[in-house]
Design a protein around this motif. Structure first.
Motif, PDB file in Angstrom:
ATOM      1  N   ALA A  44       6.532   7.977  -2.862  1.00  0.00           N
ATOM      2  CA  ALA A  44       7.137   7.247  -1.947  1.00  0.00           C
ATOM      3  C   ALA A  44       6.498   5.610  -2.549  1.00  0.00           C
ATOM      4  N   PRO A  45       7.694   4.900  -2.464  1.00  0.00           N
ATOM      5  CA  PRO A  45       7.679   2.594  -2.430  1.00  0.00           C
ATOM      6  C   PRO A  45       6.531   2.673  -1.814  1.00  0.00           C
ATOM      7  N   PRO A  46       5.703   1.701  -2.329  1.00  0.00           N
ATOM      8  CA  PRO A  46       4.448   1.253  -1.591  1.00  0.00           C
ATOM      9  C   PRO A  46       5.442   0.251  -0.210  1.00  0.00           C
ATOM     10  N   ILE A  47       4.509   0.168   0.446  1.00  0.00           N
ATOM     11  CA  ILE A  47       5.450  -0.379   1.907  1.00  0.00           C
ATOM     12  C   ILE A  47       4.073  -1.734   2.413  1.00  0.00           C
ATOM     13  N   LYS A  48       4.441  -2.303   2.829  1.00  0.00           N
ATOM     14  CA  LYS A  48       3.937  -4.210   2.791  1.00  0.00           C
ATOM     15  C   LYS A  48       3.026  -4.126   4.226  1.00  0.00           C
ATOM     16  N   LEU A  49       2.073  -4.522   4.204  1.00  0.00           N
ATOM     17  CA  LEU A  49       0.941  -4.020   5.221  1.00  0.00           C
ATOM     18  C   LEU A  49       1.626  -5.863   6.573  1.00  0.00           C
ATOM     19  N   GLU A  50       1.784  -5.681   7.198  1.00  0.00           N
ATOM     20  CA  GLU A  50       1.378  -6.656   8.212  1.00  0.00           C
ATOM     21  C   GLU A  50       0.731  -6.651   9.436  1.00  0.00           C
ATOM     22  N   VAL A  88       1.208  -1.378  -0.183  1.00  0.00           N
ATOM     23  CA  VAL A  88      -0.197  -0.081   0.154  1.00  0.00           C
ATOM     24  C   VAL A  88       1.060   1.159  -0.146  1.00  0.00           C
ATOM     25  N   SER A  89       0.747   2.090  -0.257  1.00  0.00           N
ATOM     26  CA  SER A  89       1.175   3.573  -0.121  1.00  0.00           C
ATOM     27  C   SER A  89       1.394   4.337   1.619  1.00  0.00           C
ATOM     28  N   PRO A  90       2.129   4.527   1.261  1.00  0.00           N
ATOM     29  CA  PRO A  90       2.630   4.960   2.931  1.00  0.00           C
ATOM     30  C   PRO A  90       1.559   5.871   3.312  1.00  0.00           C
ATOM     31  N   PRO A  91       0.989   5.505   4.478  1.00  0.00           N
ATOM     32  CA  PRO A  91       0.046   6.583   5.219  1.00  0.00           C
ATOM     33  C   PRO A  91       1.051   7.851   5.394  1.00  0.00           C
ATOM     34  N   TRP A  92       0.406   8.450   5.204  1.00  0.00           N
ATOM     35  CA  TRP A  92       1.061  10.710   5.430  1.00  0.00           C
ATOM     36  C   TRP A  92       1.151  10.376   6.701  1.00  0.00           C
ATOM     37  N   ALA A 125      11.835   7.104  12.009  1.00  0.00           N
ATOM     38  CA  ALA A 125      11.489   6.530  13.377  1.00  0.00           C
ATOM     39  C   ALA A 125      10.412   5.518  12.262  1.00  0.00           C
ATOM     40  N   GLN A 126       9.999   5.688  11.035  1.00  0.00           N
ATOM     41  CA  GLN A 126       9.133   4.745  10.505  1.00  0.00           C
ATOM     42  C   GLN A 126      10.138   4.085   9.179  1.00  0.00           C
ATOM     43  N   LYS A 127      11.549   3.750   9.709  1.00  0.00           N
ATOM     44  CA  LYS A 127      12.276   2.565   9.127  1.00  0.00           C
ATOM     45  C   LYS A 127      12.158   2.555   7.674  1.00  0.00           C
ATOM     46  N   MET A 128      11.397   4.333   7.219  1.00  0.00           N
ATOM     47  CA  MET A 128      12.274   4.462   5.629  1.00  0.00           C
ATOM     48  C   MET A 128      13.436   4.849   5.206  1.00  0.00           C
ATOM     49  N   PRO A 129      14.589   4.144   4.528  1.00  0.00           N
ATOM     50  CA  PRO A 129      15.704   4.549   3.990  1.00  0.00           C
ATOM     51  C   PRO A 129      16.385   5.594   3.978  1.00  0.00           C
ATOM     52  N   SER A 130      18.046   5.768   4.532  1.00  0.00           N
ATOM     53  CA  SER A 130      18.102   7.740   3.924  1.00  0.00           C
ATOM     54  C   SER A 130      18.206   7.620   2.825  1.00  0.00           C
ATOM     55  N   GLN A 131      18.424   6.812   1.532  1.00  0.00           N
ATOM     56  CA  GLN A 131      18.946   6.825   0.483  1.00  0.00           C
ATOM     57  C   GLN A 131      17.251   7.056  -0.233  1.00  0.00           C
ATOM     58  N   THR A 132      15.942   6.240   0.177  1.00  0.00           N
ATOM     59  CA  THR A 132      15.145   7.103  -0.060  1.00  0.00           C
ATOM     60  C   THR A 132      14.550   8.097   0.151  1.00  0.00           C
ATOM     61  N   PHE A 133      14.418   8.852   1.428  1.00  0.00           N
ATOM     62  CA  PHE A 133      14.768  10.072   2.175  1.00  0.00           C
ATOM     63  C   PHE A 133      15.135  10.873   0.496  1.00  0.00           C
ATOM     64  N   ARG A 134      16.294  10.541   0.374  1.00  0.00           N
ATOM     65  CA  ARG A 134      16.972  11.645  -0.071  1.00  0.00           C
ATOM     66  C   ARG A 134      16.410  11.735  -2.022  1.00  0.00           C
ATOM     67  N   SER A 135      16.197  10.802  -2.373  1.00  0.00           N
ATOM     68  CA  SER A 135      15.736  10.808  -3.127  1.00  0.00           C
ATOM     69  C   SER A 135      14.553  11.630  -3.490  1.00  0.00           C
ATOM     70  N   LEU A 136      13.797  11.534  -3.080  1.00  0.00           N
ATOM     71  CA  LEU A 136      12.350  11.522  -2.725  1.00  0.00           C
ATOM     72  C   LEU A 136      12.188  13.359  -2.218  1.00  0.00           C
TER      73      LEU A 136
END
Length: 88
Positions: free
Chosen positions: A82-88, A33-37, A55-66
């Protein structure tokens, strides 16, 4: 003409079977799913900081690219990519 009817018959039989098989695979795989804002914007300032993302475990490389405008935070438009995340 008979060949066309045969091909149509085969696809009408195989199509539903493939659809059922893919449904079974989705049940085993985690839903993406899309990560919830709201989860990421913890301080409700309408931006997501690097710390909030971390804090939500987004990789720093992903943050920088966004962070297209390189202001050290994500706005709604940037975060929408942002790339989709897995629901657990």
């Amino acid at each position: 003409m008979k060949v066309h009817l045969l091909i149509i018959s085969i696809f009408s039989i195989v199509g539903p079977a493939q659809a059922e098989a893919s449904k079974g695979q989705k049940a085993d795989a985690p839903e993406l799913v899309s990560p919830p804002w709201e989860l990421y914007d913890a301080n409700k300032d309408d931006y997501i900081s690097a710390e909030e993302a971390e804090a939500q475990k987004m990789p720093s490389q992903t943050f920088r690219s966004l962070d297209v405008d390189r202001d050290g935070r994500l706005n709604h438009e940037e975060f929408s990519k942002a790339p989709p995340i897995k629901l657990e």
